[in-house]
Design an enzyme around this catalytic site. Structure first.
Site, PDB file in Angstrom:
ATOM      1  CD1 TRP A  68      -1.941  -2.142   1.948  1.00  0.00           C
ATOM      2  CD2 TRP A  68      -2.695  -1.578  -0.109  1.00  0.00           C
ATOM      3  NE1 TRP A  68      -3.113  -2.919   1.433  1.00  0.00           N
ATOM      4  CE2 TRP A  68      -3.600  -2.544   0.263  1.00  0.00           C
ATOM      5  CE3 TRP A  68      -3.336  -0.622  -1.144  1.00  0.00           C
ATOM      6  CZ2 TRP A  68      -4.619  -3.098  -0.702  1.00  0.00           C
ATOM      7  CZ3 TRP A  68      -4.140  -1.078  -2.030  1.00  0.00           C
ATOM      8  CH2 TRP A  68      -4.908  -2.285  -1.824  1.00  0.00           C
ATOM      9  CG  ASP A 103      -2.979   3.712   4.877  1.00  0.00           C
ATOM     10  OD1 ASP A 103      -3.785   3.722   5.569  1.00  0.00           O
ATOM     11  OD2 ASP A 103      -2.577   3.112   3.773  1.00  0.00           O
ATOM     12  CE  LYS A 145      -7.363  -1.974   4.916  1.00  0.00           C
ATOM     13  NZ  LYS A 145      -7.484  -3.291   4.152  1.00  0.00           N
TER      14      LYS A 145
END
Length: 380
Positions: free
Chosen positions: A105, A184, A208
Site C-alpha cells: 500500500w 496511513d 478494517k
C-alpha cells in the site's frame, strides 16, 4: 478473519440491524437507511462519533476530523494533491516528498504521489523478498536547505503483515525533522498506541478495524489548510480537505449508515476501556498466534520479528522440508472453513495465508484458530 471488510462486534451488528428496522433516537419507526443527513438525528450521530473518536485518541482541538469516502486508495492521491496545492510560495519545482515504502500500500501511495506531480524520495533502502524493513538508521530522508513537503508512511501493511509502529520512536526519528508526517493507519488505528500530535495527517479506511466499508476517516492538523489552494492547482472539490472542514463533512450526502455503524464501533471501544483495553489485548492475541505458528511443523511466519503485524498475521503453510506449499495452503484454508473460520487466504498479490486479528476478533476466537492450526498440522 478477513482483512477487510473485517469483523464487527456482535453487539454492534445487533444494534445496526435494529436501526435498519426500527430507527434510531429521534426517528422512531424510520429506518436509519432513510433518514436525512441534514436531520437533527444524524447531527447527533455524527457529533457522538466525533466525540468518541477524539476521546479514544486524545485528539486536540487543533486537529480536524473529516468523514470522507473512497477508501485509503483515494487518500493516496488526496494527500499529495492537497499538500501540493498548498505548497509554500516559491517552493522548488518539482516538489519533493519522502516516502517509506514498506509494502504494497505504501508503494501504491508513492505511485499516486508521482502521478499527482510530486517527486518521491523513497527513504528506506530496498530489502530482499519484502520480509523485513531496512534498519531506520540506514534511511535517507531529503537533505539540504529545503525540507520535503511531507514524510509519508503506512503504519501497518495489511497485505504484507509489516507493522512500523512496533518501533515508532525510531521510525519517526529517521524521518526529516521538520516535515509534517502523514500516516496511513487503515488497519491498526485503535489497536496500537499512538500520539496523534506526532503526525500532521492520519487517514484510515474504516472497513478494517473501525467499521464497515464506505467511510474513510481523516485526522489532520488544521494549520495544513491555513494556506488556500493555489488557483492553478488541479485539486478536485471532493478531494479538497477544506471542502469537508467547512461543511462538517456534509457538503454532499455522506455514507450515513456506514458512519452510524462506525460510530457504534467507537462507542463499543469506549465502553470496553478504549486503547488501555485494546492495545494489550491485540498484543496478546497476536503473540498467541505467532507462538502457535512457530511451534508447529507445517507453518512459517514470514516477516522478521521486529516488524510483525499485530493485526494481520501473514504466514506460509510448508511441506516436510520447510518449503512453502500452495497446495497445502489451499487445503488449510478450506479445512479452516469447515471449522467456521473464514478469510485466511493471503492477498491475491502475495499468496500464503493471513489471519486478521482486528479488535472485534475475540481472544476466544483466536483460541479456536490456534486449535484449528494444531488440528491441521497433525493431519500432515
Amino acid at each position: 478473519m478477513n482483512a477487510g471488510p473485517g469483523a464487527l462486534p456482535p453487539s454492534v451488528l445487533a444494534e445496526a440491524a435494529r436501526a435498519v428496522s426500527e430507527g434510531v433516537q429521534g426517528t422512531p419507526g424510520l429506518s436509519i437507511l432513510s433518514i436525512s443527513h441534514r436531520s437533527p438525528a444524524f447531527d447527533a450521530i455524527l457529533a457522538k462519533a466525533d466525540a468518541d473518536l477524539r476521546a479514544l485518541l486524545n485528539i486536540p482541538e487543533s486537529y480536524a476530523v473529516l468523514w470522507m469516502q473512497g477508501g485509503a486508495s483515494t487518500q493516496f492521491h488526496a494527500v499529495a494533491a492537497n499538500l501540493l496545492a498548498r505548497a509554500p510560495a516559491g517552493a522548488k519545482v518539482p516538489v519533493t516528498a519522502d516516502y517509506v515504502v514498506s509494502g504494497t500500500w505504501s508503494s501504491k501511495a508513492a505511485e499516486a504521489a508521482r502521478a499527482a506531480g510530486v517527486q518521491v524520495n523513497v527513504v528506506n533502502p530496498a530489502v530482499s523478498k519484502e520480509l523485513t524493513v531496512a534498519d531506520p538508521a540506514a534511511w535517507t530522508p531529503t537533505t539540504g536547505k529545503i525540507a520535503p513537503l511531507y514524510s509519508y508512511l503506512c503504519s501497518n501493511e495489511t497485505v504484507n503483515g509489516i507493522e512500523l509502529l512496533n518501533d515508532e520512536a525510531r521510525v519517526l526519528k529517521a524521518l526529516h525533522p521538520t516535515a509534517p508526517v502523514v500516516a496511513d493507519m487503515s488497519s491498526d488505528l485503535l489497536a496500537m498506541p499512538i500520539d496523534v500530535t506526532k503526525y500532521a495527517l492520519i487517514f484510515a479506511g474504516a472497513q478494517k478495524n473501525l467499521g464497515p466499508a464506505g467511510v474513510t476517516l481523516v485526522i489532520l492538523r488544521k494549520d495544513l489548510l491555513a494556506t488556500p489552494a493555489h488557483p492553478t492547482a488541479r485539486l478536485p472539490l471532493m478531494l479538497d480537505y477544506a471542502t469537508y472542514l467547512a461543511s462538517n463533512s456534509l457538503y454532499n450526502t455522506p455514507p450515513v449508515y456506514a458512519m452510524f455503524v462506525t460510530g457504534l464501533v467507537l462507542q463499543w471501544m469506549r465502553e470496553n476501556g478504549g486503547l488501555k483495553w485494546a492495545v494489550p489485548r491485540a498484543a496478546a492475541k497476536a503473540a498467541k498466534v505467532y507462538t502457535a505458528l512457530e511451534s508447529m511443523r507445517h507453518y512459517a511466519p514470514i516477516i522478521a520479528k521486529p516488524w510483525r503485524s499485530l493485526t494481520n498475521v501473514v504466514f506460509r503453510v510448508v511441506d516436510a522440508d520447510g518449503n512453502p506449499d500452495e497446495r497445502l495452503e489451499a487445503k488449510f484454508v478450506k479445512f479452516a472453513e469447515t471449522r467456521r473460520i473464514v478469510g485466511l487466504a493471503g492477498h491475491r498479490s502475495v499468496g500464503g495465508c493471513r489471519a486478521s486479528l482486528y479488535n472485534a476478533v475475540t481472544p476466544e476466537e483466536v483460541d479456536v484458530l490456534v486449535h484449528v492450526l494444531a488440528e491441521f498440522d497433525k493431519l500432515l
